[in-house]
Write a protein that holds these residues in place. Structure first.
Motif, short mmCIF file in Angstrom:
data_model
loop_
_atom_site.label_atom_id
_atom_site.label_comp_id
_atom_site.label_asym_id
_atom_site.label_seq_id
_atom_site.Cartn_x
_atom_site.Cartn_y
_atom_site.Cartn_z
N LYS A 1 0.83 -1.21 0.00
CA LYS A 1 0.00 0.00 0.00
C LYS A 1 0.86 1.26 0.00
CE LYS A 1 -4.06 -2.07 2.24
NZ LYS A 1 -5.04 -1.77 1.17
N ALA A 2 2.08 1.14 0.53
CA ALA A 2 3.00 2.27 0.55
C ALA A 2 3.77 2.40 -0.76
CB ALA A 2 3.98 2.12 1.71
N GLY A 3 3.48 1.52 -1.73
CA GLY A 3 4.08 1.65 -3.05
C GLY A 3 5.31 0.82 -3.32
N LYS A 4 5.59 -0.14 -2.44
CA LYS A 4 6.78 -0.98 -2.64
C LYS A 4 6.39 -2.34 -3.23
CE LYS A 4 9.44 1.16 1.09
NZ LYS A 4 10.37 1.90 0.20
N LYS A 5 7.35 -2.99 -3.87
CA LYS A 5 7.18 -4.35 -4.31
C LYS A 5 7.44 -5.29 -3.14
CE LYS A 5 6.50 -3.37 -8.71
NZ LYS A 5 5.19 -3.60 -9.36
N ALA A 6 6.84 -6.48 -3.19
CA ALA A 6 6.98 -7.42 -2.08
C ALA A 6 7.17 -8.84 -2.60
CB ALA A 6 5.74 -7.37 -1.17
N GLY A 7 8.02 -9.60 -1.91
CA GLY A 7 8.27 -10.96 -2.34
C GLY A 7 8.54 -11.92 -1.20
N ILE A 8 8.42 -13.21 -1.51
CA ILE A 8 8.73 -14.27 -0.56
C ILE A 8 9.53 -15.36 -1.27
CG2 ILE A 8 6.79 -13.94 1.03
CD1 ILE A 8 5.32 -16.16 -0.58
N VAL A 9 10.51 -15.91 -0.56
CA VAL A 9 11.34 -17.00 -1.07
C VAL A 9 11.50 -18.01 0.06
CG1 VAL A 9 13.68 -17.65 -1.77
CG2 VAL A 9 12.63 -15.58 -2.71
N THR A 10 11.34 -19.29 -0.23
CA THR A 10 11.47 -20.30 0.82
C THR A 10 11.95 -21.62 0.25
OG1 THR A 10 10.29 -21.48 2.59
CG2 THR A 10 9.04 -20.98 0.60
N SER A 11 12.53 -22.45 1.13
CA SER A 11 12.96 -23.78 0.73
C SER A 11 11.90 -24.84 1.02
CB SER A 11 14.27 -24.16 1.43
OG SER A 11 14.12 -24.10 2.83
N VAL A 12 10.75 -24.41 1.56
CA VAL A 12 9.61 -25.33 1.71
C VAL A 12 8.52 -24.87 0.76
CG1 VAL A 12 10.23 -26.06 4.04
CG2 VAL A 12 8.77 -24.06 3.75
N THR A 13 7.28 -25.22 1.01
CA THR A 13 6.22 -24.77 0.10
C THR A 13 6.05 -23.25 0.21
OG1 THR A 13 4.52 -25.24 1.76
CG2 THR A 13 5.01 -26.97 0.16
N ALA A 14 5.85 -22.61 -0.92
CA ALA A 14 5.72 -21.15 -0.94
C ALA A 14 4.53 -20.68 -0.11
CB ALA A 14 5.58 -20.66 -2.38
N THR A 15 3.59 -21.58 0.12
CA THR A 15 2.38 -21.26 0.87
C THR A 15 2.47 -21.68 2.33
OG1 THR A 15 1.59 -23.37 -0.01
CG2 THR A 15 0.84 -21.38 -1.13
N ALA B 1 3.67 -21.69 6.42
CA ALA B 1 3.31 -20.72 7.46
C ALA B 1 4.18 -19.48 7.49
CB ALA B 1 3.34 -21.41 8.83
N THR B 2 5.50 -19.64 7.37
CA THR B 2 6.38 -18.48 7.54
C THR B 2 6.23 -17.46 6.42
OG1 THR B 2 7.91 -19.79 8.85
CG2 THR B 2 8.76 -17.76 7.91
N PRO B 3 6.31 -17.82 5.15
CA PRO B 3 6.06 -16.81 4.12
C PRO B 3 4.64 -16.27 4.17
CG PRO B 3 6.31 -19.00 3.13
CD PRO B 3 6.75 -19.10 4.55
N ALA B 4 3.68 -17.15 4.45
CA ALA B 4 2.27 -16.70 4.48
C ALA B 4 2.03 -15.67 5.56
CB ALA B 4 1.36 -17.90 4.68
N GLY B 5 2.73 -15.79 6.69
CA GLY B 5 2.51 -14.87 7.81
C GLY B 5 2.83 -13.42 7.50
N GLY C 1 11.40 0.98 -4.16
CA GLY C 1 11.94 0.04 -3.20
C GLY C 1 11.12 -1.23 -3.07
N PHE C 2 11.62 -2.15 -2.25
CA PHE C 2 10.99 -3.46 -2.11
C PHE C 2 11.18 -4.02 -0.72
CE2 PHE C 2 15.39 -4.48 -3.17
CZ PHE C 2 15.67 -5.58 -2.36
N VAL C 3 10.38 -5.04 -0.43
CA VAL C 3 10.54 -5.84 0.79
C VAL C 3 10.53 -7.31 0.39
CG1 VAL C 3 9.59 -4.17 2.43
CG2 VAL C 3 8.02 -5.69 1.19
N LEU C 4 11.38 -8.09 1.02
CA LEU C 4 11.54 -9.49 0.65
C LEU C 4 11.78 -10.34 1.89
CD1 LEU C 4 12.11 -11.82 -1.43
CD2 LEU C 4 14.49 -11.03 -1.46
N GLN C 5 11.01 -11.41 2.02
CA GLN C 5 11.28 -12.39 3.07
C GLN C 5 11.94 -13.61 2.45
OE1 GLN C 5 8.98 -15.72 4.46
NE2 GLN C 5 8.35 -14.50 6.20
N ILE C 6 13.02 -14.08 3.07
CA ILE C 6 13.73 -15.29 2.63
C ILE C 6 13.74 -16.27 3.79
CG2 ILE C 6 15.91 -16.23 1.78
CD1 ILE C 6 16.55 -13.36 0.76
N GLU C 7 13.20 -17.47 3.57
CA GLU C 7 13.12 -18.45 4.64
C GLU C 7 13.92 -19.71 4.34
OE1 GLU C 7 9.92 -21.27 7.06
OE2 GLU C 7 9.63 -20.80 4.93
N GLY C 8 14.75 -20.11 5.29
CA GLY C 8 15.38 -21.42 5.27
C GLY C 8 14.47 -22.38 6.02
#
Length: 464
Positions: free
Chosen positions: A128-142, A144-148, A265-272
């Motif tokens: 909503k603030a105008g940034k791009k957002a992404g998620i990356v994970t080594s388990v299913t993209a859906t 709990a951690t990326p979904a949260g 700008g952007f925000v990105l979550q990366i999960e191991g």
């Protein structure tokens, strides 16, 4: 505008409405963060962080990238409380929701307040603030951690619906495993989400080769496996997996390449994510090598941040798991070093055994895979589980009921690694931050505090 006043005013406007969380009063940040990369090693007890660094020092001749940041005094560091709203031991859904929604929620739910109220996830606020957002994970993209960070849901298990919600919300990069939640052939409703994403302008990649060929000019959906992505050590020692499946660091690099082109700008979550799965299995090879894979993703993030100068990088975990660690013994050093001989995860090894596998074959398999020769009694105890397969062990992510606990106890005699359980733990965990806004991190914090720290660091109001 004074940054302290900016954030305080946007928050106090909602004071008393129940729409904001118990925020700490941060000091003003010296510089605004244009981008945020939030890295989560799921289920990383402090012993996991230590053993990955120990392995690096004794085998690779260097510190882990995470610990080197401490040694170079480049990162702020703190201890974090992880308990959820209804338990001192959180699950990944409540843990991620604390980061994502800024409130403690009950285990199993995603950004649903205990009173039923929905908490807006942080990546939605940044969108909503105008940034791009992404998620990356080594388990299913859906998972709990990326979904949260992205969605609200009464149940973390609603993964097919979460896959649809990502598209509805316009999450710009969705990357990991979980083909079954996107593929029409495996979804109960027969919806083809690959086609749906493509129709909305996403590039779609399903292999390492396809990921390397993306234009990086469009949103990206990249799904590389059914279920979770293979463990790092199994991938490393399987030429076909290495050819077809990207590493976590490669995924992180591609995600940053896509997102960093956005001028706002952007925000990105990366999960191991498989660090947690390995801890549940008491699988030391899976644990250390996936933590090292996560550590390589840290390097990707820090390398970008050092060059960019406008990126806040946060590294943490959602909770501990199994509290593994090196234990005392006359051959503790030698035992730990023997892990360098491991070629596969315990999951891979134990799934090679059937009730028809002979004692001699089991002995040869273990010697080839782990480098030690088990005793006859140890082989007999392993074989007993397969003689009556129904009796196999329970445990999270132990779908085939293989004897994870039994085998880790056998390994302990040779590698001197101990585990307290096969479950999450409530101990305080590490959190570190680098870049603009890192000075906001306190020596001790609650997991919910990181939600507001990110908002303040990027000057995004908590008033959507």
């Amino acid at each position: 505008m004074n940054r302290r006043h900016f954030f305080r005013n946007s928050s106090l406007a909602l004071a008393g409405t129940g729409l904001i969380g118990p925020q700490p009063l941060f000091a003003a940040s010296a510089q605004k963060a244009k981008n945020i990369i939030f890295l989560v090693s799921d289920g990383m007890s402090t012993g996991t962080l230590h053993m990955a660094n120990l392995y690096c020092e004794r085998t690779l001749g260097r510190s882990s990238h995470w610990i080197q940041l401490y040694k170079d005094r480049k990162a702020s560091r703190g201890l974090m409380d992880t308990q959820s709203a209804n338990s001192i031991v959180t699950d990944s859904a409540a843990g991620s929701s604390a980061f994502g929604g800024g409130f403690k929620v009950n285990n199993g739910s995603l950004n649903i307040h205990p009173d039923g109220r929905e908490n807006m996830p942080i990546w939605q606020k940044f969108k909503k603030a105008g940034k791009k957002a992404g998620i990356v994970t080594s388990v299913t993209a859906t998972h709990a951690t990326p979904a949260g960070f992205c969605v609200t849901s009464k149940s973390r298990n609603a993964e097919p619906e979460i896959a649809e919600k990502y598209l509805e919300l316009g999450i710009d990069v969705v990357m990991g495993g979980g083909d079954e939640h996107f593929n029409a052939e495996h979804r109960k409703d027969k919806k083809d989400l690959y086609a749906a994403y493509a129709a909305k302008g996403y590039e779609v990649a399903k292999s390492r080769d396809e990921l390397q060929k993306i234009s990086a000019k469009k949103p990206l959906l990249a799904i590389f496996s059914s279920g979770a992505i293979p463990y790092a050590i199994d991938r490393e020692n399987d030429p076909e997996l290495k050819k077809t499946t990207p590493s976590l660091a490669e995924m992180a690099k591609s995600a940053i390449e896509v997102l960093s082109k956005h001028q706002n700008g952007f925000v990105l979550q990366i999960e191991g994510g498989k660090v947690d799965w390995a801890a549940h299995a008491n699988d030391i090879a899976g644990l250390i090598y996936d933590q090292l894979a996560f550590d390589e993703a840290i390097k990707v993030a820090i390398d970008f941040a050092e060059k960019d100068k406008n990126t806040l990088v946060i590294m943490t975990t959602d909770h501990g798991n199994a509290n593994p660690g090196t234990i005392s013994g006359g051959k503790a050093s030698e035992g730990f070093d023997s892990i360098r001989n491991y070629k596969k995860t315990n999951e891979w090894l134990l799934n090679q055994i059937t009730k028809d596998t002979t004692a001699s074959q089991i002995k040869d398999l273990i010697h080839a895979t782990n480098g030690f020769a088990p005793t006859d009694e140890e082989i007999k105890s392993i074989k007993s589980y397969y003689d009556d397969i129904v009796r196999g062990e329970d445990g999270l992510y132990n779908y085939k009921k293989v004897p994870f606990k039994l085998y880790s106890e056998i390994q302990k005699k040779y590698n001197y690694i101990g585990w307290i359980s096969m479950s999450h733990s409530s101990d305080h965990v590490e959190v570190a931050a680098y870049g603009p806004g890192s000075e906001l991190l306190q020596p001790y914090c609650m997991n919910t505090d990181l939600h507001y720290l990110m908002l303040q660091a990027a000057e995004v109001p908590n008033s959507f």
